[in-house]
Scaffold this motif. Structure first.
Motif, PDB file in Angstrom:
ATOM      1  N   UNK A 146       0.839  -1.198   0.000  1.00  0.00           N
ATOM      2  CA  UNK A 146       0.000   0.000   0.000  1.00  0.00           C
ATOM      3  C   UNK A 146       0.874   1.248   0.000  1.00  0.00           C
ATOM      4  N   UNK A 147       0.656   2.110  -0.970  1.00  0.00           N
ATOM      5  CA  UNK A 147       1.383   3.366  -1.090  1.00  0.00           C
ATOM      6  C   UNK A 147       0.525   4.473  -0.460  1.00  0.00           C
ATOM      7  N   UNK A 148       0.970   5.015   0.687  1.00  0.00           N
ATOM      8  CA  UNK A 148       0.165   5.993   1.415  1.00  0.00           C
ATOM      9  C   UNK A 148      -0.021   7.291   0.640  1.00  0.00           C
ATOM     10  N   UNK A 149       0.999   7.700  -0.118  1.00  0.00           N
ATOM     11  CA  UNK A 149       0.887   8.947  -0.877  1.00  0.00           C
ATOM     12  C   UNK A 149      -0.134   8.832  -1.997  1.00  0.00           C
ATOM     13  N   UNK A 150      -0.124   7.695  -2.685  1.00  0.00           N
ATOM     14  CA  UNK A 150      -1.062   7.472  -3.780  1.00  0.00           C
ATOM     15  C   UNK A 150      -2.440   7.108  -3.240  1.00  0.00           C
ATOM     16  N   UNK A 151      -2.454   6.395  -2.111  1.00  0.00           N
ATOM     17  CA  UNK A 151      -3.715   5.931  -1.542  1.00  0.00           C
ATOM     18  C   UNK A 151      -4.204   4.647  -2.178  1.00  0.00           C
ATOM     19  N   UNK A 187       1.411  11.908 -11.168  1.00  0.00           N
ATOM     20  CA  UNK A 187       2.503  12.451 -10.363  1.00  0.00           C
ATOM     21  C   UNK A 187       3.508  11.401  -9.902  1.00  0.00           C
ATOM     22  N   UNK A 188       3.029  10.187  -9.651  1.00  0.00           N
ATOM     23  CA  UNK A 188       3.856   9.171  -9.016  1.00  0.00           C
ATOM     24  C   UNK A 188       4.274   8.106 -10.015  1.00  0.00           C
ATOM     25  N   UNK A 216      -3.458  20.394 -17.746  1.00  0.00           N
ATOM     26  CA  UNK A 216      -2.340  20.045 -16.877  1.00  0.00           C
ATOM     27  C   UNK A 216      -1.405  19.015 -17.496  1.00  0.00           C
ATOM     28  N   UNK A 217      -0.132  19.188 -17.224  1.00  0.00           N
ATOM     29  CA  UNK A 217       0.892  18.182 -17.490  1.00  0.00           C
ATOM     30  C   UNK A 217       1.490  17.808 -16.146  1.00  0.00           C
ATOM     31  N   UNK A 218       1.790  16.542 -15.944  1.00  0.00           N
ATOM     32  CA  UNK A 218       2.419  16.149 -14.696  1.00  0.00           C
ATOM     33  C   UNK A 218       3.703  15.375 -14.946  1.00  0.00           C
ATOM     34  N   UNK A 219       4.287  14.850 -13.896  1.00  0.00           N
ATOM     35  CA  UNK A 219       5.659  14.336 -13.910  1.00  0.00           C
ATOM     36  C   UNK A 219       5.840  13.095 -14.781  1.00  0.00           C
ATOM     37  N   UNK A 220       4.984  12.084 -14.602  1.00  0.00           N
ATOM     38  CA  UNK A 220       5.236  10.780 -15.225  1.00  0.00           C
ATOM     39  C   UNK A 220       4.229  10.507 -16.337  1.00  0.00           C
ATOM     40  N   UNK A 221       4.722  10.339 -17.552  1.00  0.00           N
ATOM     41  CA  UNK A 221       3.874  10.042 -18.704  1.00  0.00           C
ATOM     42  C   UNK A 221       3.756   8.527 -18.842  1.00  0.00           C
ATOM     43  N   UNK A 222       2.546   7.986 -18.614  1.00  0.00           N
ATOM     44  CA  UNK A 222       2.383   6.537 -18.598  1.00  0.00           C
ATOM     45  C   UNK A 222       1.648   5.977 -19.812  1.00  0.00           C
ATOM     46  N   UNK A 223       1.061   6.833 -20.638  1.00  0.00           N
ATOM     47  CA  UNK A 223       0.325   6.364 -21.816  1.00  0.00           C
ATOM     48  C   UNK A 223       0.089   7.539 -22.752  1.00  0.00           C
ATOM     49  N   UNK A 224      -0.491   7.230 -23.910  1.00  0.00           N
ATOM     50  CA  UNK A 224      -0.876   8.289 -24.846  1.00  0.00           C
ATOM     51  C   UNK A 224      -2.338   8.085 -25.228  1.00  0.00           C
ATOM     52  N   UNK A 225      -2.929   9.079 -25.856  1.00  0.00           N
ATOM     53  CA  UNK A 225      -4.340   9.003 -26.228  1.00  0.00           C
ATOM     54  C   UNK A 225      -4.617   7.856 -27.199  1.00  0.00           C
ATOM     55  N   UNK A 226      -3.611   7.428 -27.927  1.00  0.00           N
ATOM     56  CA  UNK A 226      -3.783   6.294 -28.845  1.00  0.00           C
ATOM     57  C   UNK A 226      -4.039   4.978 -28.100  1.00  0.00           C
TER      58      UNK A 226
END
Length: 238
Positions: A146-151, A187-188, A216-226
């Protein structure tokens, strides 16, 4: 027009619209696009906006991101609209994934009321609590740390567990979308990696988000709209 006056007008436009483009600003102020790029660079250096591909967006400090216990009580009316739009996409016998998102928590509440007979897999503890007594829903909780920051339960162990299944539909929370590049971000890093795994294991993946997150843009890019089937906002499914 004096330089500082143009800066003020650019900032006002960013605040009003959320996003501006170099091309539109150059036309509005009757200057070159290179001139506008220099303006945006200077305003970013002053931490008044954030440059993105083709323009700029509102500057937002990461310190402003609140924990889930606080966020779930913000924009509740908007989130309920998003949830209703999302539940309309779910059919009886679907196997769905609800990842960590206050919008997905609202989806779980609406799904509970809908009496649809589905299987829900989730890595968010609040969703487990919401659905644990439902007579209509088969509930599977992802195992791991469990990641407390992410919840939520995210990371390598969670990813391995998620890969054991194929999901008909996944609903993914996001922190931002860059409409110019198509990148979807959070963010994470661990949260983003888990979201990426969920998308890879799903036949259809939908983003669930307030419409304002297009700014908004954030830190970690995990996917694209495609990679996704659609975006669920308070205004409907895009």
């Amino acid at each position: 027009m004096f330089l500082e006056e143009r800066y003020e007008k650019i900032l006002y436009k960013v605040q009003e619209e959320g996003r501006v483009t170099v091309k539109d600003l150059a036309k509005e102020f009757n200057v070159t696009e290179d001139c506008i790029r220099k303006d945006l660079r200077e305003l970013e250096n002053r931490e008044l906006l954030k440059r993105v591909y083709g323009g700029a967006i509102i500057q937002r400090n990461h310190d402003d991101i609140k924990p889930i216990d606080e966020r779930k009580n913000i924009n509740v009316g908007v989130k309920k609209k998003i949830a209703i739009n999302a539940v309309n996409l779910i059919e009886d016998k679907d196997i769905i994934f609800l990842d960590t998102s206050t919008n997905n928590l609202e989806i779980s509440k609406e799904l509970n009321k809908s009496k649809k007979k589905v299987t829900v897999v989730t890595n968010m503890i609040e969703i487990v609590s919401e659905l644990k007594n439902s007579p209509y829903i088969k509930l599977i909780s992802v195992g791991g740390e469990f990641n407390k920051e992410v919840g939520a339960i995210v990371g390598a162990a969670a990813d391995r567990y998620i890969k054991h299944f194929t999901y008909d539909k996944a609903f993914i929370g996001v922190c931002g979308i860059n409409k110019e590049t198509g990148y979807i971000s959070t963010l994470d890093l661990e949260d983003g990696t888990t979201k990426k795994t969920i998308i890879e294991c799903s036949n259809k993946s939908y983003l669930v988000m307030e419409k304002e997150k297009f700014n908004y843009d954030e830190f970690y890019k995990f996917a694209s709209l495609d990679d996704i089937a659609g975006i669920v906002t308070e205004e409907g499914v895009m």
